[in-house]
Write a protein that holds these residues in place. Sequence first.
Motif, PDB file in Angstrom:
ATOM      1  N   VAL A 102      -2.835   3.788  -2.668  1.00  0.00           N
ATOM      2  CA  VAL A 102      -2.875   2.908  -3.832  1.00  0.00           C
ATOM      3  C   VAL A 102      -2.408   1.523  -3.398  1.00  0.00           C
ATOM      4  O   VAL A 102      -1.320   1.371  -2.831  1.00  0.00           O
ATOM      5  N   ASP A 103      -3.247   0.514  -3.637  1.00  0.00           N
ATOM      6  CA  ASP A 103      -2.877  -0.865  -3.326  1.00  0.00           C
ATOM      7  C   ASP A 103      -2.273  -1.513  -4.564  1.00  0.00           C
ATOM      8  O   ASP A 103      -2.903  -1.538  -5.633  1.00  0.00           O
ATOM      9  N   GLY A 156       0.842  -1.186   0.000  1.00  0.00           N
ATOM     10  CA  GLY A 156       0.000   0.000   0.000  1.00  0.00           C
ATOM     11  C   GLY A 156       0.878   1.237   0.000  1.00  0.00           C
ATOM     12  O   GLY A 156       1.761   1.373   0.847  1.00  0.00           O
ATOM     13  N   LEU A 157       0.677   2.137  -0.951  1.00  0.00           N
ATOM     14  CA  LEU A 157       1.494   3.332  -1.113  1.00  0.00           C
ATOM     15  C   LEU A 157       0.623   4.579  -1.017  1.00  0.00           C
ATOM     16  O   LEU A 157      -0.476   4.623  -1.597  1.00  0.00           O
ATOM     17  N   TYR A 158       1.113   5.586  -0.308  1.00  0.00           N
ATOM     18  CA  TYR A 158       0.356   6.835  -0.221  1.00  0.00           C
ATOM     19  C   TYR A 158       0.735   7.749  -1.381  1.00  0.00           C
ATOM     20  O   TYR A 158       1.904   8.090  -1.580  1.00  0.00           O
ATOM     21  N   ASP A 159      -0.275   8.131  -2.157  1.00  0.00           N
ATOM     22  CA  ASP A 159      -0.100   9.040  -3.286  1.00  0.00           C
ATOM     23  C   ASP A 159      -0.348  10.464  -2.775  1.00  0.00           C
ATOM     24  O   ASP A 159      -1.499  10.867  -2.561  1.00  0.00           O
ATOM     25  N   GLN A 217      -5.155  -0.164   4.856  1.00  0.00           N
ATOM     26  CA  GLN A 217      -4.260  -1.289   4.628  1.00  0.00           C
ATOM     27  C   GLN A 217      -5.033  -2.577   4.354  1.00  0.00           C
ATOM     28  O   GLN A 217      -5.955  -2.938   5.080  1.00  0.00           O
ATOM     29  N   ARG A 218      -4.652  -3.280   3.284  1.00  0.00           N
ATOM     30  CA  ARG A 218      -5.239  -4.557   2.925  1.00  0.00           C
ATOM     31  C   ARG A 218      -4.101  -5.511   2.560  1.00  0.00           C
ATOM     32  O   ARG A 218      -3.348  -5.251   1.621  1.00  0.00           O
ATOM     33  N   MET A 266       8.050   8.176   1.367  1.00  0.00           N
ATOM     34  CA  MET A 266       6.715   7.808   0.885  1.00  0.00           C
ATOM     35  C   MET A 266       6.102   6.792   1.859  1.00  0.00           C
ATOM     36  O   MET A 266       6.632   5.700   2.039  1.00  0.00           O
ATOM     37  N   PRO A 267       4.978   7.127   2.492  1.00  0.00           N
ATOM     38  CA  PRO A 267       4.332   6.176   3.399  1.00  0.00           C
ATOM     39  C   PRO A 267       3.901   4.916   2.651  1.00  0.00           C
ATOM     40  O   PRO A 267       3.330   4.984   1.559  1.00  0.00           O
ATOM     41  N   HIS A 268       4.164   3.767   3.265  1.00  0.00           N
ATOM     42  CA  HIS A 268       3.842   2.504   2.617  1.00  0.00           C
ATOM     43  C   HIS A 268       3.773   1.385   3.645  1.00  0.00           C
ATOM     44  O   HIS A 268       4.208   1.537   4.782  1.00  0.00           O
ATOM     45  N   SER A 269       3.233   0.257   3.221  1.00  0.00           N
ATOM     46  CA  SER A 269       3.233  -0.953   4.032  1.00  0.00           C
ATOM     47  C   SER A 269       3.303  -2.148   3.104  1.00  0.00           C
ATOM     48  O   SER A 269       2.501  -2.267   2.169  1.00  0.00           O
TER      49      SER A 269
END
Length: 218
Positions: free
Chosen positions: A122-123, A112-115, A192-193, A138-141
Amino acid sequence: MSIRGGLRSLERLASALPDGAELYRLRPDGRVLRADRAGVRELGPEDPDSGLLRFIDDQQFAHYFIGDAKTSPERPSNATYKLGLVAPHTAFTPHAHGGEHLVLALGPASCGLYDERRRRVVDVELAPGTLIRIPELMPHSFGNRGTDRLAILAANTGYGIDHEDYAITAEVAQQRGETELAAALREVTARQRVGTVSVRERLAHRLHRIAAALEDSR
């Protein structure tokens, strides 16, 4: 761990290595085998001599190839390169890195990325063998969609996992007064998925495991 049967070929290769050289077999079931002249063993949290480090969250582990946990701009190795082991069907706590980040997924994964421009998450579904490049801050998981442990290869510029800027969570960003970053990270947490594995992917994974078994039996 037994090294008979399917592991004999890896043991034969390793027995001829010069001192200091190593082989790593990254299996489709997420197991990682490490081999040198001393023999073959599994690289995993069950082995107290594996040198694995806690990787952001419990149940996630890292093994450094280049650099180490204390790498930083003040103690540079230019970049770190490590093997990560991600627990089945889990995701890391959303975070941002102080440096650029690249991850190669060796199994079914997600990110998962924050645009920032569109202000949304965005998944991205990652098939085995897909490498994703994530800019600094860039925030992400990153998540493991499968039911096996997932092996990943991760490279970061400038920071080891002990550095305060390696993985900046929403809580840390808020404490620093970085409110926009904290808000973006909380948005990734909310959206988050981890995702699931499709029937097609399960079939491909089964075929991959059969191919790996045939290769091991040489």
